[in-house]
Design an enzyme around this catalytic site. Structure first.
Site, mmCIF file in Angstrom:
data_model
loop_
_atom_site.group_PDB
_atom_site.id
_atom_site.type_symbol
_atom_site.label_atom_id
_atom_site.label_comp_id
_atom_site.label_asym_id
_atom_site.label_seq_id
_atom_site.Cartn_x
_atom_site.Cartn_y
_atom_site.Cartn_z
ATOM 1 N N HIS A 82 38.596 23.257 46.406
ATOM 2 C CA HIS A 82 39.856 22.541 46.194
ATOM 3 C C HIS A 82 40.394 22.843 44.792
ATOM 4 O O HIS A 82 41.568 23.176 44.626
ATOM 5 C CB HIS A 82 39.638 21.038 46.382
ATOM 6 C CG HIS A 82 40.723 20.174 45.804
ATOM 7 N ND1 HIS A 82 41.974 20.068 46.387
ATOM 8 C CD2 HIS A 82 40.756 19.388 44.705
ATOM 9 C CE1 HIS A 82 42.724 19.244 45.657
ATOM 10 N NE2 HIS A 82 42.014 18.824 44.631
ATOM 11 N N ASP A 111 66.351 42.427 35.819
ATOM 12 C CA ASP A 111 65.132 42.208 36.599
ATOM 13 C C ASP A 111 64.028 41.925 35.588
ATOM 14 O O ASP A 111 64.281 41.798 34.399
ATOM 15 C CB ASP A 111 64.787 43.459 37.443
ATOM 16 C CG ASP A 111 63.942 43.105 38.658
ATOM 17 O OD1 ASP A 111 62.808 42.642 38.464
ATOM 18 O OD2 ASP A 111 64.436 43.261 39.799
ATOM 19 N N TRP A 147 34.460 23.912 39.947
ATOM 20 C CA TRP A 147 35.243 25.094 39.575
ATOM 21 C C TRP A 147 34.843 25.618 38.201
ATOM 22 O O TRP A 147 35.154 26.743 37.852
ATOM 23 C CB TRP A 147 36.737 24.777 39.608
ATOM 24 C CG TRP A 147 37.267 24.059 38.392
ATOM 25 C CD1 TRP A 147 37.057 22.754 38.069
ATOM 26 C CD2 TRP A 147 38.078 24.609 37.349
ATOM 27 N NE1 TRP A 147 37.696 22.453 36.886
ATOM 28 C CE2 TRP A 147 38.325 23.573 36.425
ATOM 29 C CE3 TRP A 147 38.619 25.873 37.100
ATOM 30 C CZ2 TRP A 147 39.088 23.770 35.274
ATOM 31 C CZ3 TRP A 147 39.383 26.051 35.944
ATOM 32 C CH2 TRP A 147 39.600 25.004 35.048
ATOM 33 N N SER A 174 45.601 39.546 37.909
ATOM 34 C CA SER A 174 46.935 39.160 38.346
ATOM 35 C C SER A 174 47.659 38.373 37.260
ATOM 36 O O SER A 174 48.807 38.673 36.914
ATOM 37 C CB SER A 174 46.822 38.343 39.628
ATOM 38 O OG SER A 174 48.012 37.659 39.873
ATOM 39 N N SER A 175 46.955 37.379 36.704
ATOM 40 C CA SER A 175 47.600 36.532 35.692
ATOM 41 C C SER A 175 47.951 37.325 34.451
ATOM 42 O O SER A 175 49.006 37.115 33.856
ATOM 43 C CB SER A 175 46.676 35.394 35.266
ATOM 44 O OG SER A 175 46.426 34.568 36.339
ATOM 45 N N HIS A 258 40.607 25.018 28.242
ATOM 46 C CA HIS A 258 41.604 24.099 27.709
ATOM 47 C C HIS A 258 42.992 24.708 27.606
ATOM 48 O O HIS A 258 43.956 24.112 28.070
ATOM 49 C CB HIS A 258 41.174 23.379 26.437
ATOM 50 C CG HIS A 258 41.983 22.128 26.301
ATOM 51 N ND1 HIS A 258 41.692 20.987 26.989
ATOM 52 C CD2 HIS A 258 43.167 21.903 25.705
ATOM 53 C CE1 HIS A 258 42.643 20.103 26.793
ATOM 54 N NE2 HIS A 258 43.544 20.637 26.013
ATOM 55 N N GLU A 260 43.985 26.816 29.504
ATOM 56 C CA GLU A 260 44.352 26.891 30.924
ATOM 57 C C GLU A 260 45.079 25.626 31.382
ATOM 58 O O GLU A 260 46.056 25.707 32.129
ATOM 59 C CB GLU A 260 43.097 27.121 31.767
ATOM 60 C CG GLU A 260 43.275 26.958 33.264
ATOM 61 C CD GLU A 260 44.176 27.996 33.910
ATOM 62 O OE1 GLU A 260 44.345 29.070 33.304
ATOM 63 O OE2 GLU A 260 44.699 27.735 35.001
ATOM 64 N N TYR A 262 46.939 23.765 29.672
ATOM 65 C CA TYR A 262 48.313 23.792 29.150
ATOM 66 C C TYR A 262 49.132 24.864 29.823
ATOM 67 O O TYR A 262 50.359 24.740 29.943
ATOM 68 C CB TYR A 262 48.308 23.953 27.626
ATOM 69 C CG TYR A 262 47.737 22.725 26.965
ATOM 70 C CD1 TYR A 262 47.860 21.491 27.586
ATOM 71 C CD2 TYR A 262 47.056 22.781 25.763
ATOM 72 C CE1 TYR A 262 47.315 20.354 27.024
ATOM 73 C CE2 TYR A 262 46.511 21.640 25.201
ATOM 74 C CZ TYR A 262 46.642 20.436 25.829
ATOM 75 O OH TYR A 262 46.104 19.323 25.271
ATOM 76 N N SER A 273 62.719 19.878 30.856
ATOM 77 C CA SER A 273 63.692 20.009 29.765
ATOM 78 C C SER A 273 64.989 20.658 30.224
ATOM 79 O O SER A 273 65.995 20.580 29.529
ATOM 80 C CB SER A 273 63.097 20.830 28.617
ATOM 81 O OG SER A 273 61.886 20.265 28.193
ATOM 82 N N HIS A 307 35.958 19.122 23.633
ATOM 83 C CA HIS A 307 36.086 17.731 24.092
ATOM 84 C C HIS A 307 35.746 17.612 25.579
ATOM 85 O O HIS A 307 35.629 16.508 26.084
ATOM 86 C CB HIS A 307 37.474 17.151 23.767
ATOM 87 C CG HIS A 307 38.616 17.747 24.515
ATOM 88 N ND1 HIS A 307 39.862 17.872 23.962
ATOM 89 C CD2 HIS A 307 38.733 18.257 25.755
ATOM 90 C CE1 HIS A 307 40.681 18.432 24.842
ATOM 91 N NE2 HIS A 307 40.003 18.680 25.938
ATOM 92 N N HIS A 308 35.597 18.747 26.260
ATOM 93 C CA HIS A 308 35.143 18.698 27.649
ATOM 94 C C HIS A 308 33.628 18.558 27.734
ATOM 95 O O HIS A 308 33.084 18.467 28.828
ATOM 96 C CB HIS A 308 35.568 19.969 28.385
ATOM 97 C CG HIS A 308 37.058 20.119 28.500
ATOM 98 N ND1 HIS A 308 37.771 19.632 29.571
ATOM 99 C CD2 HIS A 308 37.976 20.678 27.668
ATOM 100 C CE1 HIS A 308 39.055 19.907 29.402
ATOM 101 N NE2 HIS A 308 39.212 20.527 28.249
ATOM 102 N N THR A 333 53.080 16.271 21.774
ATOM 103 C CA THR A 333 53.396 15.809 23.124
ATOM 104 C C THR A 333 54.315 14.597 23.050
ATOM 105 O O THR A 333 55.265 14.463 23.831
ATOM 106 C CB THR A 333 52.112 15.464 23.892
ATOM 107 O OG1 THR A 333 51.186 16.522 23.701
ATOM 108 C CG2 THR A 333 52.390 15.303 25.369
ATOM 109 N N LYS A 336 57.809 15.569 22.511
ATOM 110 C CA LYS A 336 58.491 16.002 23.728
ATOM 111 C C LYS A 336 58.936 14.795 24.564
ATOM 112 O O LYS A 336 60.076 14.746 25.036
ATOM 113 C CB LYS A 336 57.582 16.918 24.549
ATOM 114 C CG LYS A 336 57.259 18.205 23.826
ATOM 115 C CD LYS A 336 56.556 19.202 24.711
ATOM 116 C CE LYS A 336 57.527 20.125 25.381
ATOM 117 N NZ LYS A 336 58.119 21.112 24.503
ATOM 118 N N ARG A 455 31.826 11.297 39.542
ATOM 119 C CA ARG A 455 32.619 12.247 40.336
ATOM 120 C C ARG A 455 31.690 13.220 41.057
ATOM 121 O O ARG A 455 30.514 13.321 40.749
ATOM 122 C CB ARG A 455 33.597 12.996 39.431
ATOM 123 C CG ARG A 455 32.941 13.813 38.365
ATOM 124 C CD ARG A 455 33.919 14.363 37.345
ATOM 125 N NE ARG A 455 34.684 15.474 37.879
ATOM 126 C CZ ARG A 455 35.069 16.532 37.119
ATOM 127 N NH1 ARG A 455 34.756 16.584 35.828
ATOM 128 N NH2 ARG A 455 35.767 17.508 37.649
#
Lengths: 537, 286
Positions: A82, A111, A147, A174-175, A258, A260, A262, A273, A307-308, A333, A336, A455
């Site tokens: 998932h 293009d 994951w 790809s990315s 991390h 990722e 963002y 925006s 922090h993870h 943040t 924003k 979890r």
């Protein structure tokens, strides 16, 4: 005959003018940014439902305590798949699809800068996810490590293991190619006189996102390569006996991970925006400060990864550094969020579907941001770690955050793509159903986590039963609501709604609204005149 | 004037060919790693398709470039694309350098009882002392010798640094239209590159046969071979690219004002050079 000859014969003088190719060639050999954008979006939608189906298997099992529908091993495969599918298959390709469609039109380019590579970026994805999904039928089942693929657990994956590693490599290819294309397009292909600070926010946030992608996807590739060699070639990167450290994987992974997260939210910031000014009928408040805020967020994303892993063991100074750096993210943040609110202040607001999704985004993403602050505090995190509170937190930033951003963008630009309006009434119903069910699903998870429910476990103590059944009902409701989205989009694309004008909305800003709806196959073959760049921000 | 428009190719089958090649490559290598030897041939088929795709795609681009459909803006796109591609490569290497630094400065001292890990050392790895190089507290891979920095690696450093000079001379020759000089120095560059790869092979064989230094020699072997191995792979690719550029020069391609491919390869070559300097300092020397 080589395609080199084809191209030189046809286009030596002028580049390209013709319309789309016939049949399947149009899609397989595509170089048109709009076609490739469409493929990205359709692929993302397919993956969204695939990953969503897996989420519903999880929520069905968790509807009541005890093990009733699936084996625990399969449950773990579902949580892992998932996440991988939603992160790499749904959210990221959706934003790349939006970038493909919109960035050339927003900056007045004919293009994407590298159209053939653009095609390859897309067509690697079906291969990557074909390989990943095929692992469900392999001996030992699909990956079940989460994951994050932490060793040594991930090394117990069955035959799926190398397929997992190489599908991640392909997603990375790809990315990276997609991101290179986006950066080059933005830097090199802007209409003359469009300065960097005059660029629309969606373009800005994608520029920053693309930079993050190029910086961190290779690091993930390195990390999974080390997993592969540890498994098959006897290296000791994550083996303490050989002088390595399984925790090292977590450091390398989250150095990718991390930024990722963002990568998955910054383009949504850009979308919101764009939309809030249109429906507030005011220019975006503090455009330049939005740019600096997004840049600061991107910079900070590189120095907060640990922090993870607060509970994994690290020196106290490390914990303190990563805690303070993380809390610092609240500043840009907050800039924003306040800017979005200030944009609405005294605006002549209307509440069409894109605006509703954007407002939902501002409210609900901010809730996810606040729970993120709670998680950033080391002593508190030690309580919350690996609990449902974490699940609640990241789903608040990803579902009413990233996904609502994608939905808002789709409703906002769909008339430009399809040439027809979507059904506004159904759109609003879709929003309200999504907004209600997303809260029914994820809000109780805060309580579950605070009460101590871990979890990634298919069973739980009976004290958690009520909130879990509420969450499961919400999840099924949310899933069904998205079928309405497909119906609305399908009807709009088929041409059921009113014909859309070039502007679509009430005097929106941006070059994309100066071309007809639907946007012609080729736009801005001659660069547009941009005299006052600021008018388009 | 044709050059005003940005060239947008109409369609291309190479990307989808590349995707099919990658599909075979990845499924082949995965199945092979899972123990099915025939799958190796699927892997090789995939690699072959990818190589054919690369040649076809590049031939396509070269033909377009020579026919003059690319304007200056297209050239800038290519340049930026190459720059960011090299940046992604830098980040790939930094993952492995990161692993090296983490092992040397964190995990090994901790296994030796540093910081608050006194009991880790006492209970799990009693008697292990933090040192570098090491194959870990369990002596993974058995007794080995570490690779001395002087000798072959120093010669290799000299070779690569010299090749950096020769390619710069070749570049200046190209800019000044001195084709003969360009041909000689470009050829010298890729020869130096291939000699480097050969010597690296000699070093590996020596390591495996005389020093018992293997990929499996704990964290030292892992970082040594992964870093130098990926670097060697990049030097090989770079030398092949230089050879192709040289063949193009022999065919009369590139002008003093228009030679993106040459510069791209030169940047790439400098990149592998800089990575090598990092390797030499942190893997061989310090």
């Amino acid at each position: 005959m080589s395609s080199a000859e084809i191209s030189t014969h046809h286009d030596a003088a002028h580049g390209e003018h013709h319309g789309p190719a016939k049949g399947i060639r149009r899609w397989l050999f595509a170089t048109n940014h709009k076609d490739i954008g469409t493929m990205y979006l359709v692929f993302s939608l397919l993956m969204f439902f695939t990953g969503g189906f897996m989420a519903l298997i999880i929520r069905t099992e968790l509807f009541s305590p005890g093990l009733q529908f699936v084996h625990p091993e399969f449950f773990n495969q579902m949580t892992t798949m998932h996440a991988l599918i939603m992160v790499f298959g749904a959210v990221m390709p959706a934003f790349v699809g939006l970038a493909n469609w919109m960035i050339p039109m927003m900056i007045g380019a004919p293009d994407m800068a590298l159209p053939r590579m653009n095609n390859w970026s897309f067509w690697i994805l079906p291969v990557a996810f074909g390989i990943l999904l095929s692992t469900l039928w392999m001996p030992g089942g699909a990956p079940a490590s989460g994951w994050t693929m932490y060793p040594p657990l991930v090394l117990q994956t069955g035959d799926a293991f190398p397929f997992l590693i190489f599908s991640v490599h392909l997603m990375g290819f790809s990315s990276i190619m997609g991101a290179i294309n986006i950066i080059v397009t933005i830097i090199n292909m802007r209409a003359p006189n469009m300065t960097l600070l005059a660029m629309p926010m969606f373009v800005w946030t994608w520029l920053i996102t693309a930079y993050l992608l190029i910086a961190v996807m290779p690091v993930l590739a390195g990390a999974v390569t080390m997993l592969l060699t540890d498994q098959f070639f006897g290296t000791s990167f994550f083996l303490a006996a050989g002088g390595g450290d399984p925790v090292m994987f977590q450091h390398i992974f989250w150095f990718f991970g991390h930024p990722e997260v963002y990568i998955m939210i910054l383009p949504a910031f850009g979308v919101v925006s764009e939309i809030i000014p249109t429906f507030s009928r005011k220019p975006l408040f503090g455009h330049d400060s939005m740019v600096y805020a997004a840049s600061s967020i991107a910079f900070l994303s590189f120095i907060v990864w640990a922090h993870h892993m607060f509970t994994v063991g690290m020196p106290l100074t490390g914990q303190l550094f990563f805690m303070f750096a993380t809390l610092l993210i609240a500043v840009p943040t907050g800039v924003k969020v306040f800017n979005w609110v200030a944009t609405m202040w005294q605006g002549a607001m209307t509440f069409e579907t894109p605006m509703l999704f954007s407002l939902g985004f501002v409210f609900l993403f901010t809730i996810g941001g606040f729970s993120g602050l709670m998680l950033a505090v080391v002593p508190a995190d030690i309580q919350y770690h690996d609990s449902y509170f974490v699940v609640a937190h990241f789903h608040y930033v990803l579902v009413p955050g990233s996904i609502f951003g994608i939905m808002a963008a789709t409703y906002y630009w769909l008339p430009k793509w399809a040439g027809h309006m979507y059904n506004e009434k159904l759109g609003r119903i879709h929003f309200w159903m999504s907004a209600i069910f997303v809260n029914v699903t994820f809000f109780p998870m805060h309580f579950l986590g605070l009460a101590g429910m871990p979890r990634r476990i298919p069973d739980y103590s009976t004290q958690f039963a009520d909130f879990n059944s509420i969450a499961s009902v919400g999840a099924i409701g949310f899933g069904l609501s998205q079928l309405l989205f497909v119906y609305i989009v399908f009807r709009c694309v088929r041409g059921d709604g009113a014909t859309a004008t070039a502007e679509v909305w009430d005097n929106p800003r941006g070059l994309e609204w100066t071309v007809p709806s639907p946007a012609p196959y080729h736009t801005f073959e001659e660069p547009p005149e941009v005299t006052d760049g600021k008018a388009f921000s | 004037m044709s050059n005003n428009r940005y060239y947008v190719p109409s369609e291309s089958y190479w990307p989808i060919v590349g995707s099919i090649g990658l599909l075979f490559t990845m499924v082949g290598v995965s199945t092979w790693l899972n123990g099915s030897s025939p799958a190796f041939w699927l892997f090789m088929l995939g690699v072959t398709i990818v190589v054919v795709m690369l040649f076809g795609w590049f031939a396509n681009v070269i033909a377009e470039s020579e026919s003059g459909v690319y304007n200056a803006q297209v050239d800038v796109s290519f340049r930026m694309g190459m720059f960011w591609f090299i940046f992604s490569e830098v980040m790939f290497f930094s993952a492995f350098f990161g692993a090296l630094f983490y092992a040397r400065n964190m995990s090994i001292p901790w296994l030796g009882g540093d910081s608050n890990n006194f009991f880790t050392n006492l209970i799990l790895w009693d008697g292990f002392e933090s040192t570098w190089p090491t194959n870990g507290p369990a002596d993974v891979g058995g007794e080995y010798e570490s690779m001395p920095p002087f000798g072959l690696p120093l010669i290799n450093t000299a070779l690569l640094l010299t090749s950096s000079v020769t390619i710069t001379i070749a570049h200046h020759a190209l800019l000044q239209g001195q084709r003969a000089l360009l041909k000689v120095f470009l050829a010298l560059t890729f020869l130096l590159g291939f000699i480097f790869v050969y010597l690296q092979g000699v070093e590996y064989i020596h390591a495996y046969h005389e020093m018992n230094l293997k990929l499996t020699s704990g964290i030292y072997g892992s970082t040594f071979f992964m870093l130098t191995g990926f670097h060697g792979m990049h030097v090989t690719i770079g030398a092949i690219m230089l050879t192709i550029i040289w063949l193009r020069v022999m065919k009369g391609h590139f002008t003093p004002t228009k030679h993106f491919a040459f510069e791209a390869v030169a940047w790439y070559w400098h990149f592998v050079d800089v990575v090598w300097i990092g390797l030499y300092v942190f893997v061989y020397w310090l």
